[in-house]
Design an enzyme around this catalytic site. Sequence first.
Site, PDB file in Angstrom:
ATOM      1  N   LYS A 102      -1.745  15.349 127.259  1.00 40.87           N
ATOM      2  CA  LYS A 102      -2.815  14.394 127.030  1.00 40.87           C
ATOM      3  C   LYS A 102      -2.544  13.648 125.724  1.00 40.87           C
ATOM      4  O   LYS A 102      -1.798  14.193 124.900  1.00 40.87           O
ATOM      5  CB  LYS A 102      -4.173  15.078 127.015  1.00 40.87           C
ATOM      6  CG  LYS A 102      -4.450  15.923 125.760  1.00 40.87           C
ATOM      7  CD  LYS A 102      -5.854  16.414 125.729  1.00 40.87           C
ATOM      8  CE  LYS A 102      -6.770  15.491 124.970  1.00 40.87           C
ATOM      9  NZ  LYS A 102      -6.860  15.788 123.528  1.00 40.87           N
TER      10      LYS A 102
ATOM     11  N   LYS B 138      -6.106  28.713 128.244  1.00 46.48           N
ATOM     12  CA  LYS B 138      -6.797  29.715 127.420  1.00 46.48           C
ATOM     13  C   LYS B 138      -7.230  30.883 128.298  1.00 46.48           C
ATOM     14  O   LYS B 138      -7.743  30.688 129.402  1.00 46.48           O
ATOM     15  CB  LYS B 138      -8.026  29.097 126.740  1.00 46.48           C
ATOM     16  CG  LYS B 138      -7.658  28.155 125.601  1.00 46.48           C
ATOM     17  CD  LYS B 138      -8.903  27.646 124.911  1.00 46.48           C
ATOM     18  CE  LYS B 138      -8.572  26.521 123.956  1.00 46.48           C
ATOM     19  NZ  LYS B 138      -8.195  26.964 122.624  1.00 46.48           N
TER      20      LYS B 138
ATOM     21  N   ASP C 277     -11.310  12.330 123.638  1.00 45.12           N
ATOM     22  CA  ASP C 277     -10.451  13.391 123.103  1.00 45.12           C
ATOM     23  C   ASP C 277     -10.812  14.765 123.676  1.00 45.12           C
ATOM     24  O   ASP C 277      -9.929  15.609 123.853  1.00 45.12           O
ATOM     25  CB  ASP C 277     -10.594  13.416 121.567  1.00 45.12           C
ATOM     26  CG  ASP C 277      -9.630  14.371 120.894  1.00 45.12           C
ATOM     27  OD1 ASP C 277      -8.423  14.294 121.198  1.00 45.12           O
ATOM     28  OD2 ASP C 277     -10.071  15.184 120.057  1.00 45.12           O
TER      29      ASP C 277
ATOM     30  N   HIS D  67     -11.112  18.547 128.225  1.00 45.50           N
ATOM     31  CA  HIS D  67     -11.399  19.971 128.017  1.00 45.50           C
ATOM     32  C   HIS D  67     -12.792  20.383 128.519  1.00 45.50           C
ATOM     33  O   HIS D  67     -12.934  21.356 129.256  1.00 45.50           O
ATOM     34  CB  HIS D  67     -11.276  20.336 126.533  1.00 45.50           C
ATOM     35  CG  HIS D  67      -9.946  19.972 125.920  1.00 45.50           C
ATOM     36  ND1 HIS D  67      -8.770  20.033 126.618  1.00 45.50           N
ATOM     37  CD2 HIS D  67      -9.613  19.555 124.674  1.00 45.50           C
ATOM     38  CE1 HIS D  67      -7.766  19.679 125.812  1.00 45.50           C
ATOM     39  NE2 HIS D  67      -8.263  19.370 124.633  1.00 45.50           N
TER      40      HIS D  67
HETATM   41  C1  BG6 Z   1      -7.047  18.704 121.305  1.00 44.32           C
HETATM   42  C2  BG6 Z   1      -7.799  17.596 120.633  1.00 44.32           C
HETATM   43  O1  BG6 Z   1      -6.774  18.373 122.633  1.00 44.32           O
HETATM   44  O2  BG6 Z   1      -7.833  19.891 121.259  1.00 44.32           O
HETATM   45  C3  BG6 Z   1      -8.127  17.976 119.204  1.00 44.32           C
HETATM   46  O3  BG6 Z   1      -7.006  16.416 120.643  1.00 44.32           O
HETATM   47  C4  BG6 Z   1      -8.864  19.290 119.155  1.00 44.32           C
HETATM   48  O4  BG6 Z   1      -8.919  16.963 118.585  1.00 44.32           O
HETATM   49  C5  BG6 Z   1      -8.115  20.356 119.956  1.00 44.32           C
HETATM   50  O5  BG6 Z   1      -8.972  19.691 117.805  1.00 44.32           O
HETATM   51  C6  BG6 Z   1      -8.940  21.613 120.073  1.00 44.32           C
HETATM   52  O6  BG6 Z   1      -8.151  22.631 120.622  1.00 44.32           O
HETATM   53  P1  BG6 Z   1      -8.442  24.157 120.307  1.00 44.32           P
HETATM   54  O7  BG6 Z   1      -7.480  24.896 121.178  1.00 44.32           O
HETATM   55  O8  BG6 Z   1      -8.205  24.360 118.853  1.00 44.32           O
HETATM   56  O9  BG6 Z   1      -9.880  24.386 120.684  1.00 44.32           O
END
Ligand code: BG6
Length: 482
Positions: free
Chosen positions: A147, A181, A234, A239
């Site tokens: 992404k 995850k 983002d 997510h």
């Molecule tokens: C990324 C985003 O995809 O995921 C970031 O671009 C974000 O902005 C990150 O901080 C968060 O990932 P995790 O695994 O730390 O929750």
Amino acid sequence: MVSRIIPVDVFDLIIFGGTGDLARRKIIPALYKRFVDGQIPAGSRIIGAARTDMDQAAFQLFARESVSDAIGKSVASEPLAQFIAAFDYVQIDAMGDEGWEALVGKMQSDRIRSFYFSVGPSLFDDLAERLDRYNLVDAETRIVVEKPFGRDQDSARALNKVLSSRFDETQIYRIDHYLGKETVQNLMAVRFGNMLFEPLWNSQYIDHIQITVAEQVGVGGRGAYYDKSGAMRDMVQNHLMQLLCLTAMEPPAKFDPDAVRDEKLKVIRALETVEPHHIVRGQYSETEDESGFREDAENMQSRTESFIALKTHVQNWRWAGTPFYLRTGKRLAARDSEIVVVFKDTPHSIFGPEAGKHRNELRIQLQPDEGITLKVTIKEPGPGGMRLLDVPLDMSFAEALGEDAEAPDAYERLIMDVVRGNQTLFMRDDEVEAAWAWTDPLIQGWEARHDVPKPYESYSQGPTDAKLLMQRDGREWREIGE
Ligand code: BG6
């Protein structure tokens, strides 16, 4: 409990952008962990391919430093030396011809070949065209892309077209690292591996669902990128959307890639378009020692959100009437991500109004610690009559599983799945486009209205309006960091 590590077949992983930040922070350390666990067979190679003027020895040093930075001093020198020996490098020009013959010369035909596009999407077309022209792709070849996969439906569609003109969909692995995850996969295990939850998993019994991904960090260092993206693009489009899908989807007939992705797609397509008054956007303010969002974004006029909360519905038979509240943001009170399923009140309270209101709540915590808590109502101990109390039935995975609970990084699982040829935890073309189709009108809406995000205090719960979004419905967010 013994964890079973099944070695994958011998492979070559060619990382375009191999000297970049993602390779250094995530890909190489993840490969190292899999190597140390014996999952990567001898003979496999990791080939960096980038514009940087480097040779094999320099790339090996880069890999060594990347492992030490990520894992710390505990790295044992012998396995590290063996791991590093698997690294090779070609200096390559994605937009020209330099380096391509050298890459061809390094290829061996007795193994799985995966090309990791750890580069900006503007290079996808050039890379795909050259992989094709230099005959580097066979039926067993996989392509891994990161992404952001587009910034709206049109650009995602254009990227899909570029990739599908050269590769089959079964060869394309679109990463959303949230799917790698451990607890996110556990969501499926909890839902579909237990009889307990599924009969209650619908609007008849569930009042609402909250999905929170809160971060404590700001956007410092990535401000310019982030200003063009914002929390919606983002985090929510990918997510949070994936978390919502896994929470809301129907049980797939099998745990196989298309069965799972078909069900997720149905959820995305059933999502209601969010009303403007059900969206709250915010920007974090400066503190005494730290800059605020606009300074970090290097744009004092920025209207980009570092926080978003919204309410939506999955418009289908199972979920009619049960709202889904999503929220994510930077510089919030804690790093705290969870899915909270709040059940309805019992239809009739035999204990009378003085017993108060009590609800079951299932909380699936993703990070920082992983675990599941079920809030149940019991009698408060003591002789003073029938007073009720909510207590957690707590299952911390770390306590229940001991050493086996140590969650691998998402990239460990995902890269091994690429080699194994398992696409279950990767996004399909139609899924990504559908997610943008839901996101686009919301973004277009606030852009057309010139909405300005609400400021919120750094390290807080986010803007007050987010609280009101719930309070108006007689509900409350769980405290971030509680
Ligand atoms: C990324 C985003 O995809 O995921 C970031 O671009 C974000 O902005 C990150 O901080 C968060 O990932 P995790 O695994 O730390 O929750």
